[in-house]
Scaffold this motif. Structure first.
Motif, PDB file in Angstrom:
ATOM      1  N   VAL A  36      11.230  40.144 -11.568  1.00 43.72           N
ATOM      2  CA  VAL A  36      10.539  39.920 -10.300  1.00 43.72           C
ATOM      3  C   VAL A  36      10.935  41.012  -9.312  1.00 43.72           C
ATOM      4  O   VAL A  36      12.103  41.393  -9.234  1.00 43.72           O
ATOM      5  CB  VAL A  36      10.902  38.525  -9.732  1.00 43.72           C
ATOM      6  CG1 VAL A  36      10.333  38.324  -8.338  1.00 43.72           C
ATOM      7  CG2 VAL A  36      10.430  37.427 -10.674  1.00 43.72           C
ATOM      8  N   ARG A  41      11.643  29.499  -8.590  1.00 42.22           N
ATOM      9  CA  ARG A  41      11.220  28.936  -9.878  1.00 42.22           C
ATOM     10  C   ARG A  41       9.812  29.397 -10.245  1.00 42.22           C
ATOM     11  O   ARG A  41       9.559  29.807 -11.378  1.00 42.22           O
ATOM     12  CB  ARG A  41      11.298  27.420  -9.847  1.00 42.22           C
ATOM     13  CG  ARG A  41      10.978  26.785 -11.191  1.00 42.22           C
ATOM     14  CD  ARG A  41      11.420  25.336 -11.221  1.00 42.22           C
ATOM     15  NE  ARG A  41      10.999  24.658 -12.420  1.00 42.22           N
ATOM     16  CZ  ARG A  41      11.650  24.684 -13.581  1.00 42.22           C
ATOM     17  NH1 ARG A  41      12.757  25.397 -13.684  1.00 42.22           N
ATOM     18  NH2 ARG A  41      11.208  24.019 -14.629  1.00 42.22           N
ATOM     19  N   ARG A  90       9.951  33.107 -11.271  1.00 42.69           N
ATOM     20  CA  ARG A  90      10.591  33.312 -12.573  1.00 42.69           C
ATOM     21  C   ARG A  90       9.693  32.873 -13.718  1.00 42.69           C
ATOM     22  O   ARG A  90       9.587  33.567 -14.733  1.00 42.69           O
ATOM     23  CB  ARG A  90      11.921  32.564 -12.633  1.00 42.69           C
ATOM     24  CG  ARG A  90      13.001  33.192 -11.777  1.00 42.69           C
ATOM     25  CD  ARG A  90      14.308  32.429 -11.852  1.00 42.69           C
ATOM     26  NE  ARG A  90      14.753  32.314 -13.226  1.00 42.69           N
ATOM     27  CZ  ARG A  90      15.210  31.187 -13.778  1.00 42.69           C
ATOM     28  NH1 ARG A  90      15.265  30.072 -13.079  1.00 42.69           N
ATOM     29  NH2 ARG A  90      15.619  31.163 -15.025  1.00 42.69           N
ATOM     30  N   PHE A  91       9.073  31.717 -13.570  1.00 44.75           N
ATOM     31  CA  PHE A  91       8.197  31.223 -14.637  1.00 44.75           C
ATOM     32  C   PHE A  91       7.003  32.141 -14.835  1.00 44.75           C
ATOM     33  O   PHE A  91       6.654  32.477 -15.967  1.00 44.75           O
ATOM     34  CB  PHE A  91       7.743  29.791 -14.347  1.00 44.75           C
ATOM     35  CG  PHE A  91       8.623  28.764 -14.983  1.00 44.75           C
ATOM     36  CD1 PHE A  91       8.187  28.022 -16.074  1.00 44.75           C
ATOM     37  CD2 PHE A  91       9.897  28.548 -14.497  1.00 44.75           C
ATOM     38  CE1 PHE A  91       9.015  27.086 -16.672  1.00 44.75           C
ATOM     39  CE2 PHE A  91      10.738  27.616 -15.085  1.00 44.75           C
ATOM     40  CZ  PHE A  91      10.295  26.876 -16.188  1.00 44.75           C
ATOM     41  N   ALA A 142       6.764  35.318 -14.088  1.00 45.05           N
ATOM     42  CA  ALA A 142       7.243  36.573 -14.680  1.00 45.05           C
ATOM     43  C   ALA A 142       7.548  36.383 -16.162  1.00 45.05           C
ATOM     44  O   ALA A 142       7.293  37.274 -16.979  1.00 45.05           O
ATOM     45  CB  ALA A 142       8.473  37.075 -13.934  1.00 45.05           C
ATOM     46  N   GLY A 143       8.065  35.215 -16.503  1.00 44.85           N
ATOM     47  CA  GLY A 143       8.361  34.905 -17.898  1.00 44.85           C
ATOM     48  C   GLY A 143       7.124  34.890 -18.781  1.00 44.85           C
ATOM     49  O   GLY A 143       7.203  35.121 -19.990  1.00 44.85           O
ATOM     50  N   TYR A 144       5.978  34.626 -18.186  1.00 44.67           N
ATOM     51  CA  TYR A 144       4.709  34.648 -18.914  1.00 44.67           C
ATOM     52  C   TYR A 144       4.024  36.010 -18.818  1.00 44.67           C
ATOM     53  O   TYR A 144       2.873  36.154 -19.198  1.00 44.67           O
ATOM     54  CB  TYR A 144       3.778  33.548 -18.409  1.00 44.67           C
ATOM     55  CG  TYR A 144       4.174  32.182 -18.907  1.00 44.67           C
ATOM     56  CD1 TYR A 144       3.986  31.824 -20.234  1.00 44.67           C
ATOM     57  CD2 TYR A 144       4.747  31.253 -18.041  1.00 44.67           C
ATOM     58  CE1 TYR A 144       4.364  30.575 -20.702  1.00 44.67           C
ATOM     59  CE2 TYR A 144       5.122  30.001 -18.492  1.00 44.67           C
ATOM     60  CZ  TYR A 144       4.930  29.672 -19.825  1.00 44.67           C
ATOM     61  OH  TYR A 144       5.301  28.432 -20.275  1.00 44.67           O
ATOM     62  N   GLY A 185      16.641  39.676 -12.774  1.00 50.00           N
ATOM     63  CA  GLY A 185      16.770  39.586 -14.229  1.00 50.00           C
ATOM     64  C   GLY A 185      15.505  39.108 -14.916  1.00 50.00           C
ATOM     65  O   GLY A 185      15.310  39.339 -16.112  1.00 50.00           O
ATOM     66  N   SER A 186      14.637  38.441 -14.175  1.00 48.26           N
ATOM     67  CA  SER A 186      13.364  37.967 -14.714  1.00 48.26           C
ATOM     68  C   SER A 186      12.256  38.996 -14.557  1.00 48.26           C
ATOM     69  O   SER A 186      11.116  38.752 -14.944  1.00 48.26           O
ATOM     70  CB  SER A 186      12.942  36.670 -14.011  1.00 48.26           C
ATOM     71  OG  SER A 186      13.882  35.660 -14.242  1.00 48.26           O
ATOM     72  N   LEU A 194      18.856  35.951 -10.850  1.00 48.57           N
ATOM     73  CA  LEU A 194      17.802  35.241 -11.568  1.00 48.57           C
ATOM     74  C   LEU A 194      16.450  35.916 -11.365  1.00 48.57           C
ATOM     75  O   LEU A 194      15.683  36.086 -12.317  1.00 48.57           O
ATOM     76  CB  LEU A 194      17.722  33.775 -11.109  1.00 48.57           C
ATOM     77  CG  LEU A 194      18.825  32.845 -11.588  1.00 48.57           C
ATOM     78  CD1 LEU A 194      18.728  31.505 -10.871  1.00 48.57           C
ATOM     79  CD2 LEU A 194      18.761  32.660 -13.092  1.00 48.57           C
ATOM     80  N   LEU A 195      16.172  36.299 -10.136  1.00 48.04           N
ATOM     81  CA  LEU A 195      14.889  36.949  -9.847  1.00 48.04           C
ATOM     82  C   LEU A 195      14.802  38.329 -10.488  1.00 48.04           C
ATOM     83  O   LEU A 195      13.871  38.620 -11.240  1.00 48.04           O
ATOM     84  CB  LEU A 195      14.679  37.059  -8.334  1.00 48.04           C
ATOM     85  CG  LEU A 195      14.352  35.760  -7.621  1.00 48.04           C
ATOM     86  CD1 LEU A 195      14.464  35.939  -6.118  1.00 48.04           C
ATOM     87  CD2 LEU A 195      12.966  35.263  -8.006  1.00 48.04           C
TER      88      LEU A 195
END
Length: 132
Positions: free
Chosen positions: A108, A18, A21-22, A24-26, A105-106, A102-103
């Motif tokens: 990471v 989590r 992902r967060f 990386a999202g930023y 795809g983000s 998830l990783l």
């Protein structure tokens, strides 16, 4: 100073995934190192396998009570341990794949191996150093 990553997470359990992902999202450059399996203890050797095994164990009692609820079972119910374990393992592999997707795809970077802190800004994994 320029670093390889803005955030380096050691451990791909629920919290590590989590956080990675967060970040990386930023827009952060993020790496996650995992030496065993994606998803951590709960997914692989704790909560998930326990629930699947407990769920499977309850069928014996359910079969005994089924007739009272209108069910007719022909023949004797049998149990096959290898089938239960194979299906449990298949579900865990499926969940590992979800964590991987998830990783990745983000955005990471997923590094598989045992990471250790080398100093305040460097992590060593597989003989290679990464700065963060």
């Amino acid at each position: 100073m320029t670093y390889d990553f803005d955030l380096f997470v050691i451990g791909a359990g629920s919290g590590g995934v989590r956080a990675a992902r967060f970040a990386a999202g930023y827009g952060a450059r993020v790496a996650v190192a995992e030496s065993r399996y994606l998803g951590g203890t709960c997914v692989n050797v704790g909560c998930v396998p326990k629930k699947l095994l407990v769920y499977g164990a309850h069928f014996a009692e359910d079969f005994e009570q089924a007739q009272a609820f209108g069910w007719s079972l022909s023949g004797e119910a049998t149990f096959d341990w290898p089938t239960l374990i194979a299906n449990k393992n298949r579900e865990i592999e499926r969940l590992n794949g979800i964590y991987r997707n998830l990783l990745v795809g983000s955005g990471v970077t997923l590094l598989e191996g045992h990471a250790r802190l080398f100093d305040e800004h460097n992590v060593e994994l597989g003989g290679q150093r990464y700065s963060a």
